[in-house]
Design a protein around this motif. Sequence first.
Motif, PDB file in Angstrom:
ATOM      1  N   ARG A  64     -17.681  50.290  69.597  1.00 15.63           N
ATOM      2  CA  ARG A  64     -19.435  50.174  70.561  1.00 15.63           C
ATOM      3  C   ARG A  64     -19.990  49.856  71.378  1.00 15.63           C
ATOM      4  NH1 ARG A  64     -19.281  54.162  65.535  1.00 15.63           N
ATOM      5  NH2 ARG A  64     -20.252  52.449  64.702  1.00 15.63           N
ATOM      6  N   TRP A  65     -19.985  48.300  70.281  1.00 14.17           N
ATOM      7  CA  TRP A  65     -20.008  46.611  71.398  1.00 14.17           C
ATOM      8  C   TRP A  65     -19.405  47.052  71.884  1.00 14.17           C
ATOM      9  CZ3 TRP A  65     -18.202  42.004  71.541  1.00 14.17           C
ATOM     10  CH2 TRP A  65     -19.126  41.060  71.677  1.00 14.17           C
ATOM     11  N   MET A  66     -18.007  46.998  72.847  1.00 11.07           N
ATOM     12  CA  MET A  66     -18.041  46.639  73.723  1.00 11.07           C
ATOM     13  C   MET A  66     -18.124  47.878  75.236  1.00 11.07           C
ATOM     14  SD  MET A  66     -13.884  44.791  72.499  1.00 11.07           S
ATOM     15  CE  MET A  66     -14.215  45.912  71.249  1.00 11.07           C
ATOM     16  N   GLY A  67     -18.181  48.579  74.747  1.00 12.50           N
ATOM     17  CA  GLY A  67     -18.279  49.807  75.832  1.00 12.50           C
ATOM     18  C   GLY A  67     -17.884  50.852  75.477  1.00 12.50           C
ATOM     19  N   PHE A  68     -16.876  50.833  74.796  1.00 13.44           N
ATOM     20  CA  PHE A  68     -16.082  51.038  75.086  1.00 13.44           C
ATOM     21  C   PHE A  68     -15.681  53.103  74.966  1.00 13.44           C
ATOM     22  CE2 PHE A  68     -13.174  47.348  75.200  1.00 13.44           C
ATOM     23  CZ  PHE A  68     -13.091  47.863  76.093  1.00 13.44           C
ATOM     24  N   GLY A  69     -15.920  54.443  75.200  1.00 16.18           N
ATOM     25  CA  GLY A  69     -15.676  55.409  75.038  1.00 16.18           C
ATOM     26  C   GLY A  69     -14.781  56.339  73.105  1.00 16.18           C
ATOM     27  N   SER A  70     -14.958  57.196  73.414  1.00 17.59           N
ATOM     28  CA  SER A  70     -14.334  57.992  72.222  1.00 17.59           C
ATOM     29  C   SER A  70     -12.532  57.858  72.296  1.00 17.59           C
ATOM     30  CB  SER A  70     -14.805  59.278  71.335  1.00 17.59           C
ATOM     31  OG  SER A  70     -14.644  60.005  72.671  1.00 17.59           O
ATOM     32  N   ALA A  71     -12.169  57.909  70.668  1.00 19.95           N
ATOM     33  CA  ALA A  71     -11.204  56.916  70.860  1.00 19.95           C
ATOM     34  C   ALA A  71     -10.714  58.219  69.976  1.00 19.95           C
ATOM     35  CB  ALA A  71     -10.830  55.960  70.162  1.00 19.95           C
ATOM     36  N   LEU A  72      -9.150  58.392  69.908  1.00 19.24           N
ATOM     37  CA  LEU A  72      -8.486  59.141  69.016  1.00 19.24           C
ATOM     38  C   LEU A  72      -7.973  58.337  67.485  1.00 19.24           C
ATOM     39  CD1 LEU A  72      -6.859  62.637  68.118  1.00 19.24           C
ATOM     40  CD2 LEU A  72      -4.913  61.111  69.473  1.00 19.24           C
ATOM     41  N   LEU A  73      -8.285  58.500  66.792  1.00 16.36           N
ATOM     42  CA  LEU A  73      -8.272  57.885  65.585  1.00 16.36           C
ATOM     43  C   LEU A  73      -6.439  58.207  64.476  1.00 16.36           C
ATOM     44  CD1 LEU A  73     -11.088  58.430  63.603  1.00 16.36           C
ATOM     45  CD2 LEU A  73     -10.724  56.629  65.040  1.00 16.36           C
ATOM     46  N   ALA A  90     -26.340  41.842  63.412  1.00 20.58           N
ATOM     47  CA  ALA A  90     -25.361  40.766  64.853  1.00 20.58           C
ATOM     48  C   ALA A  90     -24.722  40.987  66.117  1.00 20.58           C
ATOM     49  CB  ALA A  90     -24.595  40.191  63.887  1.00 20.58           C
ATOM     50  N   LEU A  91     -24.912  42.538  65.510  1.00 21.28           N
ATOM     51  CA  LEU A  91     -23.905  42.599  67.452  1.00 21.28           C
ATOM     52  C   LEU A  91     -24.969  42.716  68.949  1.00 21.28           C
ATOM     53  CD1 LEU A  91     -21.410  45.042  66.510  1.00 21.28           C
ATOM     54  CD2 LEU A  91     -21.122  42.818  67.336  1.00 21.28           C
ATOM     55  N   ASP A  92     -26.315  43.609  67.737  1.00 20.32           N
ATOM     56  CA  ASP A  92     -27.773  43.713  68.232  1.00 20.32           C
ATOM     57  C   ASP A  92     -28.055  42.662  69.127  1.00 20.32           C
ATOM     58  OD1 ASP A  92     -27.091  46.851  68.217  1.00 20.32           O
ATOM     59  OD2 ASP A  92     -29.246  47.038  66.901  1.00 20.32           O
ATOM     60  N   GLU A  93     -27.892  41.501  68.415  1.00 19.59           N
ATOM     61  CA  GLU A  93     -28.975  40.069  68.827  1.00 19.59           C
ATOM     62  C   GLU A  93     -27.391  40.081  69.877  1.00 19.59           C
ATOM     63  OE1 GLU A  93     -28.898  37.884  65.469  1.00 19.59           O
ATOM     64  OE2 GLU A  93     -30.369  38.972  64.684  1.00 19.59           O
ATOM     65  N   GLY A  94     -26.241  40.149  70.050  1.00 16.46           N
ATOM     66  CA  GLY A  94     -25.983  39.562  70.827  1.00 16.46           C
ATOM     67  C   GLY A  94     -24.587  40.329  72.086  1.00 16.46           C
ATOM     68  N   PRO A  95     -25.642  41.148  72.911  1.00 15.51           N
ATOM     69  CA  PRO A  95     -25.185  42.502  74.100  1.00 15.51           C
ATOM     70  C   PRO A  95     -23.732  41.928  74.389  1.00 15.51           C
ATOM     71  CG  PRO A  95     -26.955  42.082  74.684  1.00 15.51           C
ATOM     72  CD  PRO A  95     -26.539  41.177  73.257  1.00 15.51           C
ATOM     73  N   SER A  96     -22.752  42.464  74.144  1.00 17.49           N
ATOM     74  CA  SER A  96     -21.689  42.051  74.812  1.00 17.49           C
ATOM     75  C   SER A  96     -21.677  42.119  76.468  1.00 17.49           C
ATOM     76  CB  SER A  96     -20.263  43.503  74.615  1.00 17.49           C
ATOM     77  OG  SER A  96     -20.388  44.565  75.378  1.00 17.49           O
ATOM     78  N   GLN A  97     -20.302  41.607  76.978  1.00 19.12           N
ATOM     79  CA  GLN A  97     -20.462  40.718  78.463  1.00 19.12           C
ATOM     80  C   GLN A  97     -18.681  41.354  79.181  1.00 19.12           C
ATOM     81  OE1 GLN A  97     -23.359  39.516  80.096  1.00 19.12           O
ATOM     82  NE2 GLN A  97     -24.173  39.445  77.944  1.00 19.12           N
ATOM     83  N   VAL A  98     -18.365  41.495  80.479  1.00 20.18           N
ATOM     84  CA  VAL A  98     -17.698  42.096  81.116  1.00 20.18           C
ATOM     85  C   VAL A  98     -15.857  40.825  80.271  1.00 20.18           C
ATOM     86  CG1 VAL A  98     -17.729  40.581  82.642  1.00 20.18           C
ATOM     87  CG2 VAL A  98     -16.122  42.444  83.017  1.00 20.18           C
ATOM     88  N   GLN A  99     -16.390  39.205  79.783  1.00 19.00           N
ATOM     89  CA  GLN A  99     -15.026  38.857  79.297  1.00 19.00           C
ATOM     90  C   GLN A  99     -14.937  39.170  78.270  1.00 19.00           C
ATOM     91  OE1 GLN A  99     -18.747  38.006  80.840  1.00 19.00           O
ATOM     92  NE2 GLN A  99     -18.594  36.066  82.036  1.00 19.00           N
ATOM     93  N   ASP A 100     -15.851  39.783  76.910  1.00 17.59           N
ATOM     94  CA  ASP A 100     -15.183  40.299  75.741  1.00 17.59           C
ATOM     95  C   ASP A 100     -14.497  41.495  75.907  1.00 17.59           C
ATOM     96  OD1 ASP A 100     -17.364  38.706  74.104  1.00 17.59           O
ATOM     97  OD2 ASP A 100     -18.771  39.678  75.061  1.00 17.59           O
TER      98      ASP A 100
END
Length: 430
Positions: free
Chosen positions: A225-234, A293-303
């Motif tokens: 979720r932090w990286m902004g990717f959609g739902s996934a098949l587990l 911790a994830l909310d304090e450091g939002p992901s960037q395209v490099q991540d």
Amino acid sequence: MRVLVTGAYGFIGAHIVAALIAADHKVVCAVRGARVDSRFAGMDAVACDMASDVHAEDWLPRLVGVDAVVNCAGILRERGAESFIAVHELAPLALFHASHQAGIRRVIQISALGNAADGEFVASKHRGDKALAALDLDWLVLRPSLVYSARGSYGGSSLLRGLAALPGFLPLPGQGEQQVQPIAAEDVGAAVVAALMRPTCTGEVIELVGPEVLTLRDYLLSWRRWMGFGSALLVPIPAPLVRATAALGERLGNGPLGLTMTSMLERGNVGAAHATMRLRECLGLTPRSLQRALDEGPSQVQDRWHARLYFLLPALRVLIALLWIGSGVVGWLTSPASLAAWAPGDVLPAGSLLVLARVTGTLDLLLGVLCLMRWRPRLVLTLMLLMLLGYTLGIGSMWPVHWLDPPGGLLKNLPLIAALAVLLATDERR
């Protein structure tokens, strides 16, 4: 304080160095070759080798003017002279004895949370802790759980990010119910700073864990979720297949995928029930939750790039190596008649063409095998790139007709040149 830090350029060590700098401490980085990392260009550095510096006399000159020692050195697997017993026991013990002789009282050991039965990595770390505890020093052992950072990753944290970023599906060992209690690398650094400021907190083994116990599934989904990717098949992966993959990684790879990490996850990497309370009581530290911790450091395209490339880059390297090996085989199997038809005209005599094909074929085979083995990868990739440029320019100028071959001919070399450049640009392990 002037603090000597071993393993200062590693993932955890670098965060500790950064925290010490922010707290206005002077840091001496004890690293191989006294190399000054560009990230800490203003820091002092002294040469050390944890594989061979196993006598107190090796360390005494490096401790002049030092007020405290933080040992962050560690290896996840043995390689060459870098053995667990040397890096986790003999060299640290020599450093601790030298600290005692130099009158340095405060020594902080960064160990590992886990059970000795999980593998020699944890077992040797804990033996090093026990050896330190037997010395007359103001020692403190910190045992972090799974360490992560929203600002970067390395080793196991990179592997888990890569899993979380797979397109469309998320593979889980079993059902992903393995328990972890992750802690931010920044909070590990804060713990070391707090330990230096609280000299009364001594003779303790403190577990560095976050405030919540998560399943591996929830941990990976949080990163996805932090990286902004959609739902996934587990996708549950049966335990025997997980262990077989780990055994293969242990034997053939040099990354974090191996038996140690698998064993630690299967057992669960969590602290005791009172671990977070002890952190507050002894160090005055309340670690952040993963979500905060994830909310304090939002992901960037490099991540997102790094996570998605984690598995693609090794696959690209293997395919490039196989292509070079195949090219070498063809160079040895090509007949003189085929060469004459492929290289029309009298630019080179037939005998010279055959010799050239055999020599270049041998070089292709050698570089392909070395690429698979990851032997001095930057050198091998550079030689492959130079050979490819030589092929392209030489053949393109002597037999320009091959630029117009129906399947693409020499034009296919252009994306290969770019692929090799990408592998070279991303070869840095840290």
